[in-house]
Each structure stands twice: as C-alpha cells, then as structure tokens.
Scaffold this active site. Structure first.
Site, PDB file in Angstrom:
ATOM      1  N   GLU A   1       0.810  -1.220   0.000  1.00 25.71           N
ATOM      2  CA  GLU A   1       0.000   0.000   0.000  1.00 25.71           C
ATOM      3  C   GLU A   1       0.840   1.266   0.000  1.00 25.71           C
ATOM      4  OE1 GLU A   1      -3.231   1.954   3.061  1.00 25.71           O
ATOM      5  OE2 GLU A   1      -3.205  -0.223   2.820  1.00 25.71           O
ATOM      6  N   ASP A   2       1.971   1.257   0.724  1.00 21.34           N
ATOM      7  CA  ASP A   2       2.721   2.494   0.951  1.00 21.34           C
ATOM      8  C   ASP A   2       4.121   2.519   0.356  1.00 21.34           C
ATOM      9  OD1 ASP A   2       0.582   3.559   2.363  1.00 21.34           O
ATOM     10  OD2 ASP A   2       1.270   2.753   4.270  1.00 21.34           O
TER      11      ASP A   2
END
Length: 759
Positions: free
Chosen positions: A104-105
């Site tokens: 996600e990051d």
C-alpha cells in the site's frame, strides 16, 4: 485507559510515550530481537526465519519514510507485529503483519510479496491492503468496498482481520499526532466497524481498548466528564474491591474451590454507553466495580455462584447465565450483581480458564496453524460461521450506505435469546420478530412463514420477541414474502433475504409483462411470434443498454421502452401508428410516461380510483394495505403495471420503500364506480375470541345487520382453546367497516378484532 486486574495492566503493549525525531536504531533492533524471542516462546516449532526475511524486506522498502509523530515508519509494522505476538499468532501471521503496509505504501507489489514469501502471506497482505487505485464517488463508497474486501479475504483466512485489528489498535494509540478532522474520522470508523468486529470475534481486550481510545476523539467532553467521575471514585473503589478479594479468596480456600480472583473498574466507554442507553446518572451505574472469579471447571463455576449469594445479597433481575446460553460470539460466563458493605453494588463474573481466554482473546485463542495449514475445530467453525453468512447476505447489496448500515447492525446487535420448541437457542436482534426468527432458522422457513406461536399462543408476525420466548413458526408451501415485512424485520439476514426475493419477483413479473406486451404488439401487426425467439431479442438487447433477452423484456415490462420500437427492430418496415414510435419516452411527466405502457392492461376493483386530472391511467389498490374508500391515499407509479394506491398510513409508505419521485396524487372518484352500482371492497378481519356455542352465529349476525356480504370465513384454534376467526367481508367504505368492527367487539367473549393488511 487500560482496565486493571489486581493493579496489573491487561492491555496490549503500550505505544512509545515519546516521539523523538531520530529513533535509536539499536533500540529498534533490540525490540525486533525481543519479538523473535516472544514468538519462539509462544510457538517453539515455528520457523522464525520467515519473520527475519519479512523484517529485512520492510526495513528496505520503508527506508526514509516517517510517521506523523516523527518516528521512522518501520516502528509501525514492528508494533503491529508485537500485538500479533501478544495474541500468540504464528510466524506467517507475524510476517504478514510486518508486510501489511508494504504494497500500500511502498513500491513493492503483491506479486513480489508472493514470489518471496509464498501464496499464504501474499493473500493475507492483499486482504489487508486498502483499495486505492479505484476511483470512488465519495469516501463512504471507498470505506464500504475496503471493508467488503477485508471480509471476503477473512472468510478464507481469519488472520486478515486479526492483522487489521492490530494495525488499527496501533494507529489509535498514536492518533494524537494527526489533525483533528482525521482524528475524529478514524475514531468514528473504529467505533462503527473495528470495535464491533472485535466484539463479534470475542476479542474483549482489543474491543475495550479500541472503544476507549476512540471515545476520547469522538466525544472529548463526555470522555473528560466520565474520566473525571471515575478518577474521583477510583481510590475508594479499589479499596473496596481489595476487601472483596480478600473475603473471596478466604471463602474459596475454606470451601476447597480452586480459583483465582481478579477485579476491575468498568471501562470509560462502557460507562458512557450505559448512561446514554438507560438515561441514568453516573451514580446509577451499579456495575462500575466488577470482580472476576476464574475456576478450573464448569461445576466449580456454579459452586462459586452459590457461594457468592451466601456472602452478599443478589440484586433481582441481574443474574445472567451465559454458560448455558452463550452469546453469539461464543462468550461464556455467569454474571450476577450483589450488594456489599456500605450498600456498594458490584458485578461478579464467574468463568473457567478456557472461557476467560476466549472472552479476552476470542477467535485468536483457538485459531492454530501448523505446517502452513490451518487446523480448525468444530467450535472454531461455529464462531466463524457468522462471517461467512454475513458475506453471503451482503453480496447482493450495491448501495454502500446500505451495506455499511447493515454491517454495523449485524456486528454489534443487542440480542434476544429465544428457543425453538425443541429447546435450541436462536439469537435475534433486540425487538426482533417471528420473521427474524424464521429467517435465522432457514431462508425457506422465512419465505414460507405464514404465522407464529409464541409460548403456545398464535401472535401476529410483527410481534416483538423477548428473551426466553419459545417460538414455533407456521409455514405454508408456496407462500411468498411480503414487502410489508420490511417494516418490522430487524435482522440484516431477514431484511436482505426479503429484499432479494422481492427484487427477483419484481424482475420476473416485469419479464412476463414485457413478453405479453411484445406478443400483443406482434398480433396487432400480424408478426408471427414463432419467428421471434430469445436469440433474436438477445441480438438487439445491446442497443437498449442491456445484456440479455430477459433484461430487454424486463425493460419493456417496466415501461422504459415501447413494444413497437422493439418489434420494429426485429421486423423492420412496420407501419407507424400515431404516437407508436415515440412510445412511452415521448410523453413528459410520470403519468404520461406510464400511460401507453399500462393503459392496455385491465384489473378489476379500481373503478372508484383515479389519478388527479387523469381518467385513462390504470390504477389499482396495493395488496400490502388494501385501502378502502374514506381512507387517505397516495399513489406510486409502478413500471408496467400502472399506479399502485396505498393508504397513507401504510408502513411501506411510512418507511419510504418506494422512490419519492414516483409518488403521484390520487383520489377517490365521486361516482364510486359504475353507474347505479355501489363499489365494495374485500377486507379481511381477524377476531380473537372465546370458543363457545353460538359465537359464530352472533358474529355473522353483526356482519349481516350491517348489510355486508361475507366472501369467506376460516376458523382456527390456539392451544389455549381460544378461537381465531378470519372473515373476508365486503365493505362500502371506511365508516361502514368501522361500524362492523365496533359491533363485533361488543359481542361477549371477543378479545380483540384486527383488520389484516393483506387478503
């Protein structure tokens, strides 16, 4: 504020109290080494090399990233892994916990995670990863889809939600570093979704801490008020509880019962909820103080239960046996509230060590993994069954707001414990009805439900059930659900099943009407229907924005397109009739748009109804309420069938189950039907009365005296010998019906007279 048991904190590892700009790398390394030691102690056979590999991957991909607190980002996945280790989860779960934000990051992909860590870890990480690459109309849509994705992944591997809860717990512990609007939004989502989810999984510790942390940001004023009130009484309360503990320990030893004693002060959010729900003051929260006795076996639980009541006087109505009747999340304990020295009331919870572990850790206490495979006991399957049901029920939901509303209701219900005649416990939401009970048993039982007996007596389906009720459902083959049920069904399962059936039934009817309209148009232009098959309809369906022949017929039945247009596509060169080509789409307004589609259909019994300003539209009395002359009415345009007329008091109207933009003004015509003929309306009346000689004769005489025809009568009896008589009578108007009902109520032995909504 963590709960206290004998002064010992029972919360998960606390967040770092300070947030220095540069974290000590040696300190981080020491914390990771401590994590490995804990995992090895909890699960000596696990391969911790997977955790080391995941850690190295995280350090590499999160390098240079910082949290809002100023800490290196790597501290967040480390603290999530520490929470998972506290839950005693396996190395696969902890590795996935370290990796949960990588996709996600960072630049890492799910394919990369799968290649390095295997399919299981990749599946868990993907289930936790938010959906960020899809554009949504608003934040609610995005939230709904992220939760839906997590639940779907959770069905096959519960570790997905355990990691998500650990992630949310760590985020809540460090929420003070975000802006106020983000704090409130995250805290609200925690109270709405994640704390209830922990509750349904039986994870009492996680749920309690999430609630207290979120409470601080969602309602700071109430948080400070409750916190101050608790602190003002903490010293006195702890002193009192220590005295109770000393007495209990001594009495347990004298009676030869092996058990340990803990005590706590009720959590802040639980206190606030009780004050709000029961509209009481802080001084009236009688279970502010609580003692927990943890025994070796169930027999000892009941022995302690009796001992408690010999030492202190019990408060009537405050005894609950959740061992015999576990909660839906499998929570088990004996609860009783007693009065101690000085009039202090305190709650006592009695449970075994196994029950205590389940109450604190929930599903995490029993979910075991060996050699990369999950081994689940029958009881674990029962605990997870509601998740599978939840996902199944919500598959048909396309409206995100409806999905989240239904989810919240199902995650955190106030429960009523009812029984089948054979003694099986059936848990339904508070204020649930026999319809909720029936759908909890089985979908088909719900669909075919026609009545119910509660504690041996026949009751209406909208009756609210209470804990302890014995419910028997009466079914009838080929019976179908009613839209009216949506006005009183409480459980998400029941509501979803009813809506699904109604939608399917509405579509089926629309297809039938569409086919009849097309056949009639074909006869009109002498086009043989034998030459037009579903394959031909399917071929042109795309031109009307639908996929199949059935979809196209449904649009015809709903009045979206004209049969002439479709027929002209199938057999080009048809002569145009005046207005035929324009069809329903050429005329403005709801009335005009419906007129061509419905004017050709004919129903009886509607001569006395008309749309205001129109006399050529088909109108009919809605079956859910069967309005009669004299009642206030409202109309709704129904696609392909005309205008449905409801009583203004109809629950379907009250609950806005119809689209407001399809509402249309209707009125009772002045003529009241055909010339020289008085319009009469069939109405069902149910009479509950004594079964005595002459009763039926007296009742029919009343109806006859009012010059009303009896079209049908049915007589049944309940187990108490009371008669249930159903008449279908013809009434001229509301005043005529009211006179009949008043006369029937005056007959000796009649308990009540009810007008049935549906005939």
């Amino acid at each position: 504020m963590p709960a206290e048991l004998n002064g010992t904190s029972v919360s998960f590892p606390a967040k770092t109290q300070t947030a220095p700009r540069e974290a000590d790398e040696r300190s981080i390394k020491e914390r990771f080494d401590a994590l490995l030691i804990r995992v090895k102690a909890n699960r000596s056979n696990d391969d911790i090399s997977l955790i080391r590999k995941a850690w190295d991957f995280c350090v590499k991909h999160h390098e240079g990233q910082m949290r809002a607190s100023g800490e290196p980002y790597i501290i967040h996945p480390l603290e999530v892994a520490e929470v998972l280790a506290e839950m005693k989860l396996d190395s696969t779960a902890i590795a996935a916990g370290l990796l949960h934000d990588a996709v996600e990051d960072t630049s890492a992909t799910n394919e990369e995670v799968e290649a390095q860590f295997g399919e299981q870890v990749a599946h868990i990480v993907d289930g936790v990863t938010k959906i960020d690459k899809i554009q949504f109309a608003n934040r609610e849509d995005r939230q709904a889809e992220n939760v839906r994705k997590m639940l779907l992944a959770m069905v096959s591997d519960v570790r997905v939600v355990l990691i998500k809860l650990a992630d949310r717990l760590n985020n809540m512990r460090t929420l003070e570093h975000l802006k106020p609007d983000r704090q409130e939004a995250i805290a609200r989502e925690t109270l709405d979704i994640y704390a209830p989810l922990a509750h349904r999984l039986g994870m009492g510790k996680v749920r309690g801490e999430l609630e207290d942390l979120a409470f601080r940001y969602t309602d700071p004023v109430s948080y400070e008020r409750v916190s101050a009130a608790v602190e003002a009484r903490r010293m006195e309360g702890e002193q009192f509880l220590r005295g109770v503990e000393d007495i209990l320990v001594e009495q347990l030893r004298e009676n030869g019962i092996q058990a340990r004693v803990e005590w706590r002060i009720k959590r802040l959010y639980s206190i606030f909820q009780k004050i709000e729900r029961q509209k009481i003051s802080f001084d009236q929260v009688y279970d502010l103080l609580a003692v927990r006795v943890i025994t070796q076996d169930v027999t000892s639980c009941y022995a302690v239960f009796g001992l408690i009541h010999t030492l202190w006087r019990p408060v009537p109505g405050r005894i609950k046996d959740f061992i015999a009747m576990p909660r839906a999340n499998r929570y088990q304990s004996l609860h009783t509230t007693v009065i101690g020295e000085g009039g202090h009331q305190f709650e006592v919870q009695i449970r075994t060590e196994e029950m205590h572990r389940i109450a604190e850790e929930g599903i995490a206490a029993h979910w075991k993994y060996k050699a990369g495979e999950s081994t689940v006991t029958a009881r674990d399957e029962e605990r997870l069954n509601w998740i599978r049901q939840l996902v199944e029920w919500q598959k048909e939901m396309t409206d995100p707001n409806e999905f989240l509303s239904s989810l919240k209701m199902d995650l955190y219900p106030d429960e009523v414990y009812t029984f089948t005649p054979k003694g099986k416990v059936v848990v339904i939401p508070a204020e649930g009805t026999p319809v909720d009970f029936a759908y909890t048993i089985h979908t088909e039982v719900g669909h075919t439900c026609v009545g119910a007996k509660v504690n041996g007596r026949m009751v209406p389906l909208r009756t609210k059930l209470r804990t302890g009720d014995i419910v028997e459902i009466v079914t009838q083959k080929d019976h179908k659900p009613s839209r009216d049920w949506l006005t009183f069904a409480k459980s998400p399962r029941a509501r979803n099943k009813i809506k699904h059936w109604l939608n399917e039934d509405q579509r089926r009817r629309a297809v039938e009407i569409g086919r009849k309209l097309l056949e009639k148009e074909a006869r009109r232009f002498k086009v043989p229907m034998a030459q037009i098959g579903d394959q031909d309809l399917g071929r042109i369906a795309g031109e009307y924005g639908v996929a199949t022949a059935a979809d196209l017929l449904a649009t015809l039945g709903q009045g979206k397109h004209s049969a002439h247009q479709v027929l002209n596509k199938l057999a080009p060169g048809l002569p145009n009739q005046p207005g035929a080509e324009a069809g329903v789409e050429a005329k403005p307004g709801a009335e005009a748009a419906m007129s061509d589609a419905v004017r050709k259909l004919h129903l009886t019994g509607s001569d006395s109804l008309q749309v205001e300003g129109q006399n050529d539209l088909l109108v009919y009395r809605a079956r859910c309420c069967n309005p009669i002359r004299g009642e206030e009415i409202v109309g709704y345009v129904t696609r392909g069938k005309g205008v449905a007329v409801h009583a203004r008091s109809c629950p379907n109207v009250q609950n806005l189950l119809y689209e407001s933009d399809r509402r249309i003004a209707v009125e009772w015509s002045r003529t009241g039907g055909q010339a020289g003929v008085t319009q009469r309306y069939p109405v069902k009346i149910t009479i509950f009365c004594a079964d005595r000689p002459g009763m039926l004769k007296e009742l029919t005489a009343i109806i006859s005296d009012e010059n009303a025809n009896i079209r049908g009568v049915e007589i049944n009896h309940d187990e108490d010998g009371e008669a249930i008589i159903e008449f279908v009578v013809e009434a001229e108007d509301l005043a005529h019906l009211n006179r009949m009902v008043l006369g029937l109520r005056r007959v000796p032995g009649v308990r009540t007279v009810q007008r049935a909504q549906k005939i």
